[in-house]
Design an enzyme around this catalytic site. Structure first.
Site, PDB file in Angstrom:
ATOM      1  N   CYS A  57      30.484  30.387  42.243  1.00 36.95           N
ATOM      2  CA  CYS A  57      30.244  30.949  40.912  1.00 36.95           C
ATOM      3  C   CYS A  57      31.233  30.477  39.862  1.00 36.95           C
ATOM      4  O   CYS A  57      31.084  30.816  38.690  1.00 36.95           O
ATOM      5  CB  CYS A  57      30.239  32.475  40.988  1.00 36.95           C
ATOM      6  SG  CYS A  57      28.913  33.117  42.036  1.00 36.95           S
ATOM      7  N   HIS A  91      34.357  37.480  33.620  1.00 38.17           N
ATOM      8  CA  HIS A  91      33.340  37.183  34.643  1.00 38.17           C
ATOM      9  C   HIS A  91      32.328  38.317  34.649  1.00 38.17           C
ATOM     10  O   HIS A  91      31.122  38.067  34.665  1.00 38.17           O
ATOM     11  CB  HIS A  91      34.007  37.007  36.004  1.00 38.17           C
ATOM     12  CG  HIS A  91      33.057  36.637  37.093  1.00 38.17           C
ATOM     13  ND1 HIS A  91      32.431  35.412  37.152  1.00 38.17           N
ATOM     14  CD2 HIS A  91      32.605  37.334  38.162  1.00 38.17           C
ATOM     15  CE1 HIS A  91      31.643  35.357  38.208  1.00 38.17           C
ATOM     16  NE2 HIS A  91      31.735  36.521  38.840  1.00 38.17           N
ATOM     17  N   GLU A 143      39.055  42.429  38.051  1.00 35.43           N
ATOM     18  CA  GLU A 143      39.235  41.653  36.829  1.00 35.43           C
ATOM     19  C   GLU A 143      40.054  42.433  35.797  1.00 35.43           C
ATOM     20  O   GLU A 143      40.931  41.866  35.121  1.00 35.43           O
ATOM     21  CB  GLU A 143      37.859  41.301  36.269  1.00 35.43           C
ATOM     22  CG  GLU A 143      37.852  40.165  35.305  1.00 35.43           C
ATOM     23  CD  GLU A 143      36.437  39.705  34.980  1.00 35.43           C
ATOM     24  OE1 GLU A 143      36.331  38.708  34.261  1.00 35.43           O
ATOM     25  OE2 GLU A 143      35.460  40.342  35.430  1.00 35.43           O
ATOM     26  N   LYS A 149      26.917  38.364  30.973  1.00 35.62           N
ATOM     27  CA  LYS A 149      25.995  38.538  32.102  1.00 35.62           C
ATOM     28  C   LYS A 149      25.125  39.772  31.893  1.00 35.62           C
ATOM     29  O   LYS A 149      24.065  39.901  32.502  1.00 35.62           O
ATOM     30  CB  LYS A 149      26.762  38.644  33.418  1.00 35.62           C
ATOM     31  CG  LYS A 149      27.390  37.334  33.881  1.00 35.62           C
ATOM     32  CD  LYS A 149      28.078  37.508  35.231  1.00 35.62           C
ATOM     33  CE  LYS A 149      28.724  36.218  35.709  1.00 35.62           C
ATOM     34  NZ  LYS A 149      29.946  35.879  34.938  1.00 35.62           N
ATOM     35  N   HIS A 200      23.370  36.654  36.091  1.00 36.18           N
ATOM     36  CA  HIS A 200      24.374  35.833  36.775  1.00 36.18           C
ATOM     37  C   HIS A 200      23.675  34.622  37.396  1.00 36.18           C
ATOM     38  O   HIS A 200      23.046  34.733  38.444  1.00 36.18           O
ATOM     39  CB  HIS A 200      25.072  36.669  37.850  1.00 36.18           C
ATOM     40  CG  HIS A 200      26.260  36.008  38.468  1.00 36.18           C
ATOM     41  ND1 HIS A 200      26.604  34.684  38.243  1.00 36.18           N
ATOM     42  CD2 HIS A 200      27.205  36.488  39.336  1.00 36.18           C
ATOM     43  CE1 HIS A 200      27.683  34.385  38.929  1.00 36.18           C
ATOM     44  NE2 HIS A 200      28.072  35.470  39.592  1.00 36.18           N
ATOM     45  N   PHE A 225      32.569  33.745  45.214  1.00 37.17           N
ATOM     46  CA  PHE A 225      32.642  33.937  46.659  1.00 37.17           C
ATOM     47  C   PHE A 225      33.468  32.800  47.273  1.00 37.17           C
ATOM     48  O   PHE A 225      33.366  31.641  46.872  1.00 37.17           O
ATOM     49  CB  PHE A 225      31.247  33.926  47.268  1.00 37.17           C
ATOM     50  CG  PHE A 225      30.476  35.208  47.063  1.00 37.17           C
ATOM     51  CD1 PHE A 225      31.049  36.307  46.450  1.00 37.17           C
ATOM     52  CD2 PHE A 225      29.162  35.317  47.501  1.00 37.17           C
ATOM     53  CE1 PHE A 225      30.344  37.489  46.266  1.00 37.17           C
ATOM     54  CE2 PHE A 225      28.444  36.487  47.327  1.00 37.17           C
ATOM     55  CZ  PHE A 225      29.034  37.573  46.721  1.00 37.17           C
TER      56      PHE A 225
END
Length: 423
Positions: A170, A310, A321, A342, A347, A406
């Site tokens: 990502c 993010h 975050e 997002k 996403h 990830f």
């Protein structure tokens, strides 16, 4: 590292709710969401049945019948975005030595849609373990190799300098731009076509995220399902799309009188070496990436005017975050506006970092901060200024954009206005 500075002179976007930079930015400033019930396949049997899909007319976007047949949907997004970015930059064919033009494209899952469609055909919908290759399309090998997305962009742009496909989950869309930044800094190219594309809205991808319950199950209200930093969020909403930039050495851009959206001032990536999907709550690795990117940009945390988060909409990401921002920015974390787009475009895995950078460059261009849509009941543990619901007029000269992926990937990019840094 050389003193070569890198600027963005062209932007092309294919995003849910807005194909083209103008339509995309209108969506951002309006705070409109593009999440809806999946229409690309029958998702009736899945836990999460919604996504942010692109309304994409292949012919209207200039793809020839051969291109439409040859290229996976992700590659189509990348090529169309690249053509938009080149047109926006004003770079004419033959104006730059092709051996000085490179390509750096990011993608997390490559040609997933074409691969799955072909497997369904070859296996007779999974009935046969041994498949007959005679039924395969001639382009199946290209779909197996994700780098063909970058190759398609290189062919479309006539690029003969280094051509790369960056796949870091990502964070791919940030890391690909960071790679382009380094190529120009080191003198390997003067211009790099860079960005990312992913088209993951397929049964196999939806099933994978269903299995770990990472995606939202709010199927009754897909428009409001993506709710980063909201107390009632229940996971992210899958998306698709692409954003591509013309990244250019500053003096090269000046000589041809190019319009500059922003300068890439700093880039850093780190890994948490911890867990494939888990995140440490203290946000230390993301904070370290932010610190190094700011150091390279020669900026103090207090210089940052906007943070593009993010902001996936999972509880562990949003809290991780928030901790990283506090750790890296200190008290300024409580003062600077932070938002997650997002909430509007979902996403799109490897593509989203580049789509977010497009929003950052346009935020600098227009002095407007896009909102976090659907944020109505803030999570008490996410206690920063997350710009709920409505875009905000705000002087935006320096922007921090971060990504978390990830595998433990953590990336930070700093963009500044074209007049922000002295020579």
């Amino acid at each position: 590292m050389s003193g070569r500075r890198v600027v963005l002179t062209g932007i092309g976007v294919v995003a849910p709710g807005g194909v083209g930079t103008k339509a995309f930015w209108e969506e951002m400033t309006d705070g409109r969401t593009a999440t809806r019930t999946i229409s690309l396949f029958d998702a009736g049997g899945f836990r999460s049945r919604m996504a942010a899909e692109v309304d994409f007319d292949q012919a209207a976007e200039g793809l020839s019948p051969q291109e439409r047949r040859r290229m996976d949907r992700a590659a189509q997004f990348a090529v169309v975005s690249a053509r938009m970015a080149l047109a926006d930059s004003g770079l004419a064919a033959g104006e730059v030595d092709p051996t000085r033009v490179g390509v750096s494209i990011g993608s997390a899952v490559g040609c997933t849609m074409s691969l799955e469609q072909e497997y369904v055909v070859l296996s007779d919908a999974g009935r046969h373990w041994l498949v007959d290759p005679a039924y395969a399309i001639p382009h199946l090998y290209e779909h197996m190799v994700p780098s063909t997305i970058a190759v398609e962009v290189a062919w479309a742009c006539g690029a003969e300098a280094p051509v790369s496909l960056i796949s870091t989950g990502c964070t791919s869309g940030l890391d690909s731009v960071g790679h382009a930044y380094r190529l120009i800094q080191e003198g390997a190219a003067d211009v790099v076509i860079t960005g990312a594309a992913d088209a993951p809205i397929s049964p196999i991808t939806v099933a994978c995220f269903d299995a770990i319950k990472a995606t939202s199950a709010n199927n009754e209200d897909p428009e409001h399902a993506s709710r980063p930093f909201d107390r009632d969020r229940d996971g992210f909403v899958l998306g698709e799309g692409a954003a591509v930039f013309v990244a250019e050495e500053l003096e090269h851009a000046r000589r041809r009188g190019a319009h500059v959206y922003a300068e890439i001032a700093g880039f850093a990536s780190r890994s948490n070496a911890y867990h494939m999907t888990g995140l440490k709550p203290d946000g230390r690795e993301m904070a370290e990436a932010i610190r190094v990117a700011l150091e390279e940009a020669r900026l103090d945390p207090r210089d940052i005017d906007y943070v593009n988060a993010h902001g996936s909409g999972t509880k562990q990401n949003d809290r991780h975050e928030t901790a990283a921002f506090k750790r890296a920015l200190g008290l300024h974390a409580y003062e600077v506006p932070v938002s997650s787009i997002k909430s509007m475009v979902g996403h799109s895995l490897g593509a989203i970092g580049s789509i977010e950078l497009a929003a950052c460059a346009l935020a600098i261009e227009h002095d407007v901060v896009p909102p976090t849509a659907n944020l109505h009941t803030p999570d008490p543990e996410c206690d920063l200024d997350y710009v709920p619901v409505t875009a905000r007029d705000h002087r935006t000269d320096a922007v921090l954009s971060v990504g978390s992926g990830f595998g433990g990937f953590q990336t930070a990019v700093v963009l500044v206005g074209p007049e922000r840094r002295p020579a």
